[in-house]
Every structure is written in structure tokens, then in C-alpha cells.
Design a protein around this motif. Structure first.
Motif, short mmCIF file in Angstrom:
data_model
loop_
_atom_site.label_atom_id
_atom_site.label_comp_id
_atom_site.label_asym_id
_atom_site.label_seq_id
_atom_site.Cartn_x
_atom_site.Cartn_y
_atom_site.Cartn_z
N ASN A 29 0.82 -1.22 0.00
CA ASN A 29 0.00 0.00 0.00
C ASN A 29 0.86 1.26 0.00
O ASN A 29 0.59 2.22 -0.74
CB ASN A 29 -0.92 0.02 1.22
N PRO A 97 -6.08 4.63 -1.31
CA PRO A 97 -7.47 4.35 -1.70
C PRO A 97 -8.39 5.57 -1.55
O PRO A 97 -9.33 5.74 -2.34
CB PRO A 97 -7.91 3.23 -0.75
N THR A 100 -8.00 7.84 -4.59
CA THR A 100 -8.61 7.31 -5.82
C THR A 100 -10.11 7.12 -5.70
O THR A 100 -10.75 6.72 -6.66
CB THR A 100 -7.95 5.97 -6.21
N HIS A 102 -11.71 4.93 -3.68
CA HIS A 102 -12.08 3.55 -3.33
C HIS A 102 -12.27 3.45 -1.82
O HIS A 102 -11.39 3.00 -1.10
CB HIS A 102 -11.01 2.55 -3.81
N TYR A 103 -13.43 3.87 -1.34
CA TYR A 103 -13.67 3.97 0.10
C TYR A 103 -13.80 2.60 0.76
O TYR A 103 -13.42 2.44 1.91
CB TYR A 103 -14.90 4.84 0.36
N ARG A 105 -12.14 -0.08 -0.12
CA ARG A 105 -10.76 -0.57 0.05
C ARG A 105 -10.06 0.19 1.18
O ARG A 105 -9.26 -0.39 1.92
CB ARG A 105 -9.97 -0.40 -1.25
#
Length: 188
Positions: A29, A97, A100, A102-103, A105
């Protein structure tokens, strides 16, 4: 004794596995986040290990001190730094995340850092309590030893007063030196 050893080893193993999993989990990550933020490729993989190795070092040090019976208030600096590293791990894991959009994730990426924060808080306390329950230690005192209580007056106490530390006997006085008198000279 065997039960205490098993409990200590189990708690230590759980702390170590969670720290290792958090390390592996956050490595990818944080690397992805560093590349997204424009960090050079040779430097990007070095960011996560700095934080994670700090966590491992602090967990080992706090475990050692907790098993030696060091009080929790003396471990505040180490636990504070451990919590800071946990918050950094949480922020670094969820930043990419969130950037981007992507909540889901991002929520999933909070699991390892939050477990690391939780075990960093309760792990050393558990170990200290396990140690205290099986190896009670007298409280540490700092400063000069306490003064002995003064003896009771003779009207209250009928037995002779005894001091806890008898006073040393004084050596007998030395004889006073004789004054120096030169010898009379003899004729030769």
C-alpha cells in the motif's frame, strides 16, 4: 509456571504475527502511494519499512520492559511513539485508496493498522499483568531510606529502648602526646 509461560508466549506470538502481517500488508500500500505521489522508484519501497521496523523494535522493547516489571508510567514515551507509528501506518495505508475514491478498500486497509494500534496498547499491559500476577515485586522506592521512628518516652515504654541500628562505639581516646623536649647535649 507452565501456564504463565504458555500465556506469555501466545500473547507474544500474536503480537509478532500481527506486526508481521501489518508489515507485509502495508508494504504494498505504501509503495503504491509513494509511486502515485512521485517518489523516485528506488526510494518508494523504503518508506513502509521505516515505520514498520520502528513498530517491531518498540514492541520488542516494550515486551522486554513489561516482563521485567517496569511500571506503565515509565513506558509512556515508548508507547506514545508506538501509537504515533500506528497512526502513521494507518494514514499511509488509507491515503492511496482515499485519493482514488475507493472507500471500501480504504476501510479494508484500516484493519491491520488498527489491530497494530490495539495490540500495541494492550499487549505490553497484558504481559506486565501476567508477570505481576506470578512474580509479585516489591514497589521500587527512590530516595533516601526512611528514618527510624523516634523511641518512646520512658513513661510510655517500660522495656529498654532498642535502636534498629545501634550506634557505633567510639574508640578510646588516644593519649595526649608528650611535648617535645630536645635532649641536652653531652660534651664529647
Amino acid at each position: 509456571m507452565a501456564e504463565e509461560r504458555f500465556t506469555r508466549h501466545t500473547v507474544t506470538a500474536v503480537m509478532a504475527v500481527i506486526a508481521a502481517l501489518a508489515f507485509v500488508f502495508s508494504f504494498g500500500n505504501v509503495w503504491a502511494l509513494a509511486l502515485r505521489l512521485g517518489v523516485p522508484r528506488p526510494i518508494a519501497p523504503l518508506i513502509a519499512p521505516m515505520v514498520d521496523l520502528s513498530v517491531v523494535g518498540l514492541l520488542v522493547a516494550l515486551r522486554f520492559l513489561a516482563l521485567r516489571g517496569v511500571p506503565a508510567h515509565e513506558l509512556k514515551a515508548g508507547t506514545g511513539l508506538l501509537h504515533l507509528c500506528g497512526v502513521l501506518t494507518l494514514a499511509l495505508n488509507t491515503a492511496e485508496p482515499l485519493l482514488t475514491g475507493h472507500y471500501g478498500r480504504a476501510c479494508l486497509d484500516t484493519v491491520a493498522p488498527l489491530l497494530l494500534l490495539g495490540w500495541g496498547r494492550v499487549g505490553p499491559a497484558f504481559l506486565a499483568q501476567f508477570h505481576t500476577a506470578t512474580h509479585p515485586t516489591p514497589p521500587r522506592t527512590w530516595g533516601p531510606p526512611p528514618r527510624p521512628s523516634p523511641p518512646l518516652p520512658p513513661s510510655v515504654s517500660r522495656s529498654p529502648t532498642r535502636h534498629p541500628h545501634p550506634l557505633p562505639l567510639r574508640p578510646p581516646p588516644l593519649p595526649s602526646p608528650r611535648p617535645f623536649r630536645p635532649r641536652p647535649s653531652c660534651p664529647r
